[in-house]
Scaffold this motif. Sequence first.
Motif, PDB file in Angstrom:
ATOM      1  N   ALA A   1      66.326  27.383  69.694  1.00 33.56           N
ATOM      2  CA  ALA A   1      66.671  27.190  68.276  1.00 33.56           C
ATOM      3  C   ALA A   1      65.404  27.000  67.435  1.00 33.56           C
ATOM      4  O   ALA A   1      65.312  27.511  66.314  1.00 33.56           O
ATOM      5  CB  ALA A   1      67.601  25.990  68.130  1.00 33.56           C
ATOM      6  N   ASN A   2      64.437  26.257  67.970  1.00 35.88           N
ATOM      7  CA  ASN A   2      63.181  26.045  67.242  1.00 35.88           C
ATOM      8  C   ASN A   2      62.460  27.373  67.012  1.00 35.88           C
ATOM      9  O   ASN A   2      61.953  27.643  65.913  1.00 35.88           O
ATOM     10  CB  ASN A   2      62.268  25.089  68.015  1.00 35.88           C
ATOM     11  CG  ASN A   2      62.770  23.655  68.002  1.00 35.88           C
ATOM     12  OD1 ASN A   2      63.530  23.259  67.120  1.00 35.88           O
ATOM     13  ND2 ASN A   2      62.366  22.864  68.985  1.00 35.88           N
ATOM     14  N   ASN A   3      62.377  28.187  68.059  1.00 37.82           N
ATOM     15  CA  ASN A   3      61.705  29.487  67.944  1.00 37.82           C
ATOM     16  C   ASN A   3      62.422  30.398  66.954  1.00 37.82           C
ATOM     17  O   ASN A   3      61.788  31.070  66.130  1.00 37.82           O
ATOM     18  CB  ASN A   3      61.620  30.169  69.320  1.00 37.82           C
ATOM     19  CG  ASN A   3      60.550  29.562  70.213  1.00 37.82           C
ATOM     20  OD1 ASN A   3      59.508  29.148  69.732  1.00 37.82           O
ATOM     21  ND2 ASN A   3      60.813  29.517  71.505  1.00 37.82           N
TER      22      ASN A   3
ATOM     23  N   GLY B   1      57.504  32.288  80.939  1.00 33.00           N
ATOM     24  CA  GLY B   1      56.765  31.132  81.456  1.00 33.00           C
ATOM     25  C   GLY B   1      56.620  30.074  80.374  1.00 33.00           C
ATOM     26  O   GLY B   1      57.017  30.266  79.231  1.00 33.00           O
ATOM     27  N   GLY B   2      56.031  28.941  80.756  1.00 32.36           N
ATOM     28  CA  GLY B   2      55.763  27.893  79.782  1.00 32.36           C
ATOM     29  C   GLY B   2      57.034  27.296  79.202  1.00 32.36           C
ATOM     30  O   GLY B   2      58.115  27.354  79.787  1.00 32.36           O
ATOM     31  N   PHE B   3      56.917  26.725  78.023  1.00 26.39           N
ATOM     32  CA  PHE B   3      58.055  26.088  77.356  1.00 26.39           C
ATOM     33  C   PHE B   3      57.716  25.957  75.882  1.00 26.39           C
ATOM     34  O   PHE B   3      56.638  26.342  75.439  1.00 26.39           O
ATOM     35  CB  PHE B   3      58.367  24.719  77.993  1.00 26.39           C
ATOM     36  CG  PHE B   3      57.195  23.777  78.038  1.00 26.39           C
ATOM     37  CD1 PHE B   3      56.970  22.869  77.010  1.00 26.39           C
ATOM     38  CD2 PHE B   3      56.298  23.787  79.107  1.00 26.39           C
ATOM     39  CE1 PHE B   3      55.883  22.000  77.055  1.00 26.39           C
ATOM     40  CE2 PHE B   3      55.215  22.921  79.146  1.00 26.39           C
ATOM     41  CZ  PHE B   3      55.004  22.026  78.120  1.00 26.39           C
ATOM     42  N   GLY B   4      58.667  25.436  75.100  1.00 26.57           N
ATOM     43  CA  GLY B   4      58.413  25.245  73.678  1.00 26.57           C
ATOM     44  C   GLY B   4      58.200  26.570  72.957  1.00 26.57           C
ATOM     45  O   GLY B   4      58.964  27.523  73.127  1.00 26.57           O
ATOM     46  N   TYR B   5      57.124  26.629  72.186  1.00 28.44           N
ATOM     47  CA  TYR B   5      56.848  27.813  71.362  1.00 28.44           C
ATOM     48  C   TYR B   5      56.017  28.872  72.103  1.00 28.44           C
ATOM     49  O   TYR B   5      55.592  29.853  71.496  1.00 28.44           O
ATOM     50  CB  TYR B   5      56.119  27.400  70.075  1.00 28.44           C
ATOM     51  CG  TYR B   5      56.942  26.518  69.167  1.00 28.44           C
ATOM     52  CD1 TYR B   5      57.810  27.068  68.230  1.00 28.44           C
ATOM     53  CD2 TYR B   5      56.849  25.128  69.236  1.00 28.44           C
ATOM     54  CE1 TYR B   5      58.576  26.262  67.387  1.00 28.44           C
ATOM     55  CE2 TYR B   5      57.607  24.313  68.402  1.00 28.44           C
ATOM     56  CZ  TYR B   5      58.461  24.887  67.481  1.00 28.44           C
ATOM     57  OH  TYR B   5      59.220  24.090  66.652  1.00 28.44           O
ATOM     58  N   ASP B   6      55.795  28.679  73.396  1.00 31.96           N
ATOM     59  CA  ASP B   6      54.954  29.627  74.159  1.00 31.96           C
ATOM     60  C   ASP B   6      55.368  31.097  73.991  1.00 31.96           C
ATOM     61  O   ASP B   6      54.499  31.961  73.855  1.00 31.96           O
ATOM     62  CB  ASP B   6      54.948  29.269  75.654  1.00 31.96           C
ATOM     63  CG  ASP B   6      54.056  28.075  75.972  1.00 31.96           C
ATOM     64  OD1 ASP B   6      53.211  27.728  75.122  1.00 31.96           O
ATOM     65  OD2 ASP B   6      54.203  27.503  77.060  1.00 31.96           O
ATOM     66  N   PRO B   7      56.677  31.432  73.981  1.00 32.76           N
ATOM     67  CA  PRO B   7      57.041  32.857  73.917  1.00 32.76           C
ATOM     68  C   PRO B   7      56.679  33.549  72.592  1.00 32.76           C
ATOM     69  O   PRO B   7      56.653  34.778  72.531  1.00 32.76           O
ATOM     70  CB  PRO B   7      58.562  32.845  74.123  1.00 32.76           C
ATOM     71  CG  PRO B   7      58.857  31.545  74.795  1.00 32.76           C
ATOM     72  CD  PRO B   7      57.864  30.584  74.221  1.00 32.76           C
ATOM     73  N   ILE B   8      56.429  32.783  71.529  1.00 37.54           N
ATOM     74  CA  ILE B   8      56.114  33.430  70.245  1.00 37.54           C
ATOM     75  C   ILE B   8      54.665  33.198  69.826  1.00 37.54           C
ATOM     76  O   ILE B   8      54.257  33.650  68.757  1.00 37.54           O
ATOM     77  CB  ILE B   8      57.079  32.978  69.116  1.00 37.54           C
ATOM     78  CG1 ILE B   8      56.968  31.477  68.840  1.00 37.54           C
ATOM     79  CG2 ILE B   8      58.512  33.368  69.453  1.00 37.54           C
ATOM     80  CD1 ILE B   8      57.752  31.028  67.602  1.00 37.54           C
ATOM     81  N   PHE B   9      53.881  32.519  70.668  1.00 35.72           N
ATOM     82  CA  PHE B   9      52.483  32.211  70.330  1.00 35.72           C
ATOM     83  C   PHE B   9      51.544  33.127  71.114  1.00 35.72           C
ATOM     84  O   PHE B   9      51.599  33.178  72.344  1.00 35.72           O
ATOM     85  CB  PHE B   9      52.170  30.752  70.666  1.00 35.72           C
ATOM     86  CG  PHE B   9      50.757  30.334  70.359  1.00 35.72           C
ATOM     87  CD1 PHE B   9      50.373  30.004  69.069  1.00 35.72           C
ATOM     88  CD2 PHE B   9      49.802  30.271  71.362  1.00 35.72           C
ATOM     89  CE1 PHE B   9      49.067  29.619  68.780  1.00 35.72           C
ATOM     90  CE2 PHE B   9      48.490  29.887  71.091  1.00 35.72           C
ATOM     91  CZ  PHE B   9      48.128  29.567  69.793  1.00 35.72           C
ATOM     92  N   TYR B  10      50.710  33.853  70.379  1.00 37.90           N
ATOM     93  CA  TYR B  10      49.722  34.747  70.999  1.00 37.90           C
ATOM     94  C   TYR B  10      48.331  34.150  70.820  1.00 37.90           C
ATOM     95  O   TYR B  10      47.832  34.067  69.692  1.00 37.90           O
ATOM     96  CB  TYR B  10      49.779  36.146  70.353  1.00 37.90           C
ATOM     97  CG  TYR B  10      50.963  36.954  70.816  1.00 37.90           C
ATOM     98  CD1 TYR B  10      50.808  38.018  71.691  1.00 37.90           C
ATOM     99  CD2 TYR B  10      52.253  36.630  70.390  1.00 37.90           C
ATOM    100  CE1 TYR B  10      51.901  38.754  72.140  1.00 37.90           C
ATOM    101  CE2 TYR B  10      53.355  37.357  70.831  1.00 37.90           C
ATOM    102  CZ  TYR B  10      53.164  38.414  71.704  1.00 37.90           C
ATOM    103  OH  TYR B  10      54.252  39.135  72.151  1.00 37.90           O
ATOM    104  N   PRO B  11      47.698  33.679  71.904  1.00 43.05           N
ATOM    105  CA  PRO B  11      46.370  33.084  71.785  1.00 43.05           C
ATOM    106  C   PRO B  11      45.370  34.062  71.160  1.00 43.05           C
ATOM    107  O   PRO B  11      45.448  35.280  71.396  1.00 43.05           O
ATOM    108  CB  PRO B  11      45.991  32.765  73.234  1.00 43.05           C
ATOM    109  CG  PRO B  11      47.299  32.647  73.955  1.00 43.05           C
ATOM    110  CD  PRO B  11      48.209  33.634  73.287  1.00 43.05           C
ATOM    111  N   ALA B  12      44.464  33.525  70.371  1.00 42.31           N
ATOM    112  CA  ALA B  12      43.460  34.338  69.689  1.00 42.31           C
ATOM    113  C   ALA B  12      42.702  35.200  70.696  1.00 42.31           C
ATOM    114  O   ALA B  12      42.305  34.731  71.766  1.00 42.31           O
ATOM    115  CB  ALA B  12      42.481  33.439  68.934  1.00 42.31           C
ATOM    116  N   GLY B  13      42.520  36.479  70.348  1.00 42.14           N
ATOM    117  CA  GLY B  13      41.742  37.375  71.193  1.00 42.14           C
ATOM    118  C   GLY B  13      42.526  38.012  72.314  1.00 42.14           C
ATOM    119  O   GLY B  13      41.993  38.826  73.073  1.00 42.14           O
ATOM    120  N   GLY B  14      43.812  37.642  72.450  1.00 38.95           N
ATOM    121  CA  GLY B  14      44.619  38.202  73.544  1.00 38.95           C
ATOM    122  C   GLY B  14      45.756  39.045  73.016  1.00 38.95           C
ATOM    123  O   GLY B  14      46.036  39.048  71.817  1.00 38.95           O
ATOM    124  N   ASP B  15      46.412  39.760  73.905  1.00 36.39           N
ATOM    125  CA  ASP B  15      47.547  40.574  73.478  1.00 36.39           C
ATOM    126  C   ASP B  15      48.813  40.236  74.252  1.00 36.39           C
ATOM    127  O   ASP B  15      49.758  41.020  74.316  1.00 36.39           O
ATOM    128  CB  ASP B  15      47.219  42.069  73.608  1.00 36.39           C
ATOM    129  CG  ASP B  15      46.767  42.469  75.012  1.00 36.39           C
ATOM    130  OD1 ASP B  15      46.818  41.602  75.907  1.00 36.39           O
ATOM    131  OD2 ASP B  15      46.382  43.628  75.206  1.00 36.39           O
TER     132      ASP B  15
END
Length: 202
Positions: A102-104, A154-168
């Motif tokens: 729901a948060n995402n 993988g991960g939890f929380g907002y991990d599925p919508i967060f793209y770390p800088a410099g990565g794809d």
Amino acid sequence: MTRRVLVASRNAKKLNELRRILDEAGIAGIEIIGLNDVPPYDEAPETGATFEENALTKAHDGFAATGIPCVADDSGLEVDALNGMPGVLSARWSGAHGNDEANNTLLLSQLGDVPDQRRGARFVSACALVADGVEEVVRGEWPGVIGRKPVGDGGFGYDPIFYPAGGDVSSAQLTPAEKDAASHRGRALRQLLPALAGLAAG
């Protein structure tokens, strides 16, 4: 002699993350335990205005209740286009605490018309350590951008919508080791290693 350190969490992934970071740093003599391993105590609500305030309150509560050195973290997501929100409200952004999906969904809808170049964000973690004669609070940040849809399991929380800088790839597509090496919590916890090593030595 092994020194117990309480992590003020019931999240097994958080406990294992600190265990891996201690192993990686070669710090022995510390046994990480969580809230499920100690008698229940009253946990103060997370009402602080900052991550640091909430983490320190949790660490003080844990140490006062158990007498065991306590590490606590408060973490969340700051989105530039939302003026740094959800911030300390990250876990309950959609209203119900800890409903990741729901948060995402809510966050993506709020950013629906925001162009890619303005979707900057960062994960933030404040970690506190409280023990006899020890009170330390540190902050780690992990910059990146918010994607258009959830990717990865993988991960939890907002991990599925967060793209770390410099990565794809999203942070939900990283291995645990890759995430430890880069994540906001990993960056914060590493700053506590000298104090934790001191506890182990003491």
